[in-house]
Design a protein around this motif. Structure first.
Motif, PDB file in Angstrom:
ATOM      1  N   LEU A  80       0.836  -1.206   0.000  1.00 61.01           N
ATOM      2  CA  LEU A  80       0.000   0.000   0.000  1.00 61.01           C
ATOM      3  C   LEU A  80       0.872   1.259   0.000  1.00 61.01           C
ATOM      4  CD1 LEU A  80      -2.770  -1.084   2.547  1.00 61.01           C
ATOM      5  CD2 LEU A  80      -2.847  -1.168   0.033  1.00 61.01           C
ATOM      6  N   LEU A  81       1.973   1.228   0.765  1.00 63.15           N
ATOM      7  CA  LEU A  81       2.911   2.345   0.783  1.00 63.15           C
ATOM      8  C   LEU A  81       3.538   2.546  -0.597  1.00 63.15           C
ATOM      9  CD1 LEU A  81       4.579   4.508   2.301  1.00 63.15           C
ATOM     10  CD2 LEU A  81       6.219   2.681   2.834  1.00 63.15           C
ATOM     11  N   THR A  82       3.887   1.463  -1.249  1.00 59.75           N
ATOM     12  CA  THR A  82       4.485   1.546  -2.586  1.00 59.75           C
ATOM     13  C   THR A  82       3.526   2.226  -3.558  1.00 59.75           C
ATOM     14  OG1 THR A  82       5.783  -0.447  -2.151  1.00 59.75           O
ATOM     15  CG2 THR A  82       5.509   0.213  -4.464  1.00 59.75           C
ATOM     16  N   ALA A  83       2.283   1.783  -3.573  1.00 60.99           N
ATOM     17  CA  ALA A  83       1.283   2.398  -4.458  1.00 60.99           C
ATOM     18  C   ALA A  83       1.103   3.879  -4.124  1.00 60.99           C
ATOM     19  CB  ALA A  83      -0.041   1.652  -4.344  1.00 60.99           C
ATOM     20  N   LYS A  84       1.070   4.188  -2.844  1.00 59.72           N
ATOM     21  CA  LYS A  84       0.905   5.588  -2.421  1.00 59.72           C
ATOM     22  C   LYS A  84       2.067   6.447  -2.923  1.00 59.72           C
ATOM     23  CE  LYS A  84       0.168   8.464   1.629  1.00 59.72           C
ATOM     24  NZ  LYS A  84      -0.004   8.501   3.085  1.00 59.72           N
TER      25      LYS A  84
END
Length: 136
Positions: A80-84
């Motif tokens: 989720l952090l990567t996508a953000k």
């Protein structure tokens, strides 16, 4: 629609492939994906001291290193952090890793997961998913 290619380092970007290419085939694919307008990210469970090779500077829109962010694959929050960091939804990202458990974690977070077993099969699958040529 997929808008980003997220790759693991060890075992994926470092895989020399079957054809004795000048550079690892997935590194070439990453360059081609960027040329076609896809965002790119490196997602690694390395410690906080490790950095990607300096020759790779500018190849990634985001670099997420477990030792720096305090999360590790296959924890959903690291995907989720990567996508953000890419300013995308997880469903707009395809993630490639040589460990099935990490691919499952990405899928649970909403990403499209590709289990890397060989450069040839991974490139074939990515070309279908992304609808672009990734090989010379």
């Amino acid at each position: 629609m997929l808008k980003a290619l997220v790759l693991d380092y060890g075992g994926v970007l470092t895989d020399p492939g079957e054809d004795n290419a000048a550079e690892p085939p997935l590194l070439t694919a990453l360059r081609k994906a960027r040329e076609r307008g896809l965002k790119t990210a490196l997602l690694s469970n390395a410690d906080g001291w490790w950095q990607p090779p300096s020759a790779w500077h500018g190849l990634f829109d985001a670099t997420i290193i477990s030792g720096e962010v305090g999360l590790a694959k296959p924890e959903i929050d690291i995907y989720l952090l990567t996508a953000k960091k890419l300013n995308l939804e997880p469903s707009e990202c395809v993630f490639v890793d040589d460990l099935a458990v990490n691919v499952r974690g990405a899928a649970e977070a909403g990403m499209v997961g590709v289990h890397h077993r060989s450069t040839r099969s991974t490139l074939e699958e990515l070309e279908i998913l992304l609808a672009i040529a990734l090989r010379d």
